[in-house]
Scaffold this active site. Structure first.
Site, short mmCIF file in Angstrom:
data_model
loop_
_atom_site.label_atom_id
_atom_site.label_comp_id
_atom_site.label_asym_id
_atom_site.label_seq_id
_atom_site.Cartn_x
_atom_site.Cartn_y
_atom_site.Cartn_z
N HIS A 143 0.81 -1.19 -0.17
CA HIS A 143 0.06 0.08 0.06
C HIS A 143 1.13 1.29 0.11
O HIS A 143 2.01 1.08 0.55
CB HIS A 143 -0.97 0.07 1.18
CG HIS A 143 -2.14 -0.82 0.98
ND1 HIS A 143 -3.48 -0.06 1.19
CD2 HIS A 143 -2.46 -1.99 0.72
CE1 HIS A 143 -4.53 -0.91 0.80
NE2 HIS A 143 -3.95 -2.03 0.74
N GLU B 40 -6.53 -0.01 -6.16
CA GLU B 40 -7.36 0.71 -5.59
C GLU B 40 -7.10 2.34 -5.76
O GLU B 40 -5.68 2.64 -5.67
CB GLU B 40 -7.75 0.69 -4.01
CG GLU B 40 -8.12 -0.72 -3.78
CD GLU B 40 -6.80 -1.62 -3.25
OE1 GLU B 40 -5.70 -0.96 -3.11
OE2 GLU B 40 -6.95 -3.09 -3.19
#
Length: 318
Positions: free
Chosen positions: A38, A106
């Site tokens: 991430h 994402e």
């Protein structure tokens, strides 16, 4: 035989803590590692987000367990040529015990350079092309590629493992699952979804491994565990495409207000009852998964590993 691994959460823990957890996981009897990739955590309460490739380098020196990213998006924030170099180096550092888990990503992580966030169908198209580029680079040969989404000119990886890095593909819907079956060396998802495993196998996955992950929260009692899981990981219960399109942790915090404590308590194995944890993990085995990766929510990592070593892992199906 089912494999049971530990899922390192970069969203919650800094580099030193992740390395310590990997050591504890190996000592407890887990046989492999997943690690998230991430740029941002899902919310500010989680509070971390180290660069995964630096952490993998440290893990390779601290543990003998196989390692896989779960998952890397090689399409927007990181160009596939750069992702391929990182993955090849990780495979060399681990003596070939590295798998690259990839997904379509994402907006939370991928929009940070100001790039447009494409629709889902385009993201999958980009992922397919990215995987093809990376497979060419893993050969160690010079690659030039002029595709719809990516350009590579005269690129060659000089540090490569003896065998190409396996690429597992994440899927959370029919189109992504079928793509995983068609182009992946394995399948990754985060629910004990037997239909998804069967779809993956029909689409070309056949006997390739299906790997599933879940969050749990060991705590002195179930209520405390549910509160902690709700505080830190309510985003896991958001429906539909919201997790793919919300752009910032603050947006997730706003959306998380729609997730109730009861929803989390029903979805996440919480508390000190080993049967609760065993049942949740066994549901993946019964759905046809070859590997199951467990991630402990919150700070009680030492007690979690003691609990799993003594009361959970020995009772799981082989």
């Amino acid at each position: 035989m089912t494999e049971y691994g530990y899922f390192l959460a970069c969203e919650e823990h800094g580099p030193a803590a992740l390395v310590d957890q990997a050591r504890r996981a190996e000592d407890a009897g887990f046989t492999s590692l997943w690690i998230s990739d991430h740029y941002h955590p899902w919310n500010d309460a989680q509070g971390q987000s180290p660069f995964v490739w630096s952490v993998i380098g440290a893990l390779s020196q601290a543990t003998s367990l196989p390692i896989e990213t779960a998952v890397t998006c090689p399409t927007v924030r990181l160009h596939p040529a750069i992702t391929a170099q990182a993955a090849a180096t990780a495979a060399v550092q681990t003596d070939g015990a590295f798998r690259l888990g990839v997904g379509s990503g994402e907006a939370l992580n991928e929009h940070v350079l100001g790039d447009r966030w494409p629709q889902a169908a385009v993201r999958l198209e980009m992922l397919e092309e990215a995987v093809a580029v990376m497979r060419k680079l893993f050969t160690g040969e010079e690659v030039s590629h002029h595709g719809k989404h990516y350009t590579v000119e005269n690129a060659r990886l000089y540090t490569v493992p003896e065998a190409p890095v396996p690429i597992d593909v994440s899927g959370f819907g029919p189109a992504a699952t079928e793509l995983a079956g068609r182009i992946g060396d394995g399948f990754i998802t985060m629910a004990p979804d037997q239909d998804a495993v069967e779809r993956f196998r029909r689409a070309g996955g056949k006997t390739k491994p299906a790997r599933g992950g879940l969050k749990v929260c060991w705590a002195p009692d179930r209520e405390e565990g549910a509160k902690r899981a709700h505080h830190l990981w309510a985003n896991e219960q958001l429906p539909g495409e919201l997790p793919q399109v919300l752009p910032t942790p603050s947006h997730f915090e706003q959306a998380n207000q729609l997730v109730t404590l009861d929803q989390v308590a029903d979805a996440v194995p919480c508390g000190p009852d080993p049967d609760t944890h065993i049942s949740a993990i066994t549901s993946y085995v019964e759905a046809g998964f070859d590997s199951v990766y467990v991630s402990q929510i919150g700070p009680d990592q030492e007690k979690f590993f003691e609990f799993y070593a003594a009361q959970v892992l020995p009772q799981l199906p082989g």
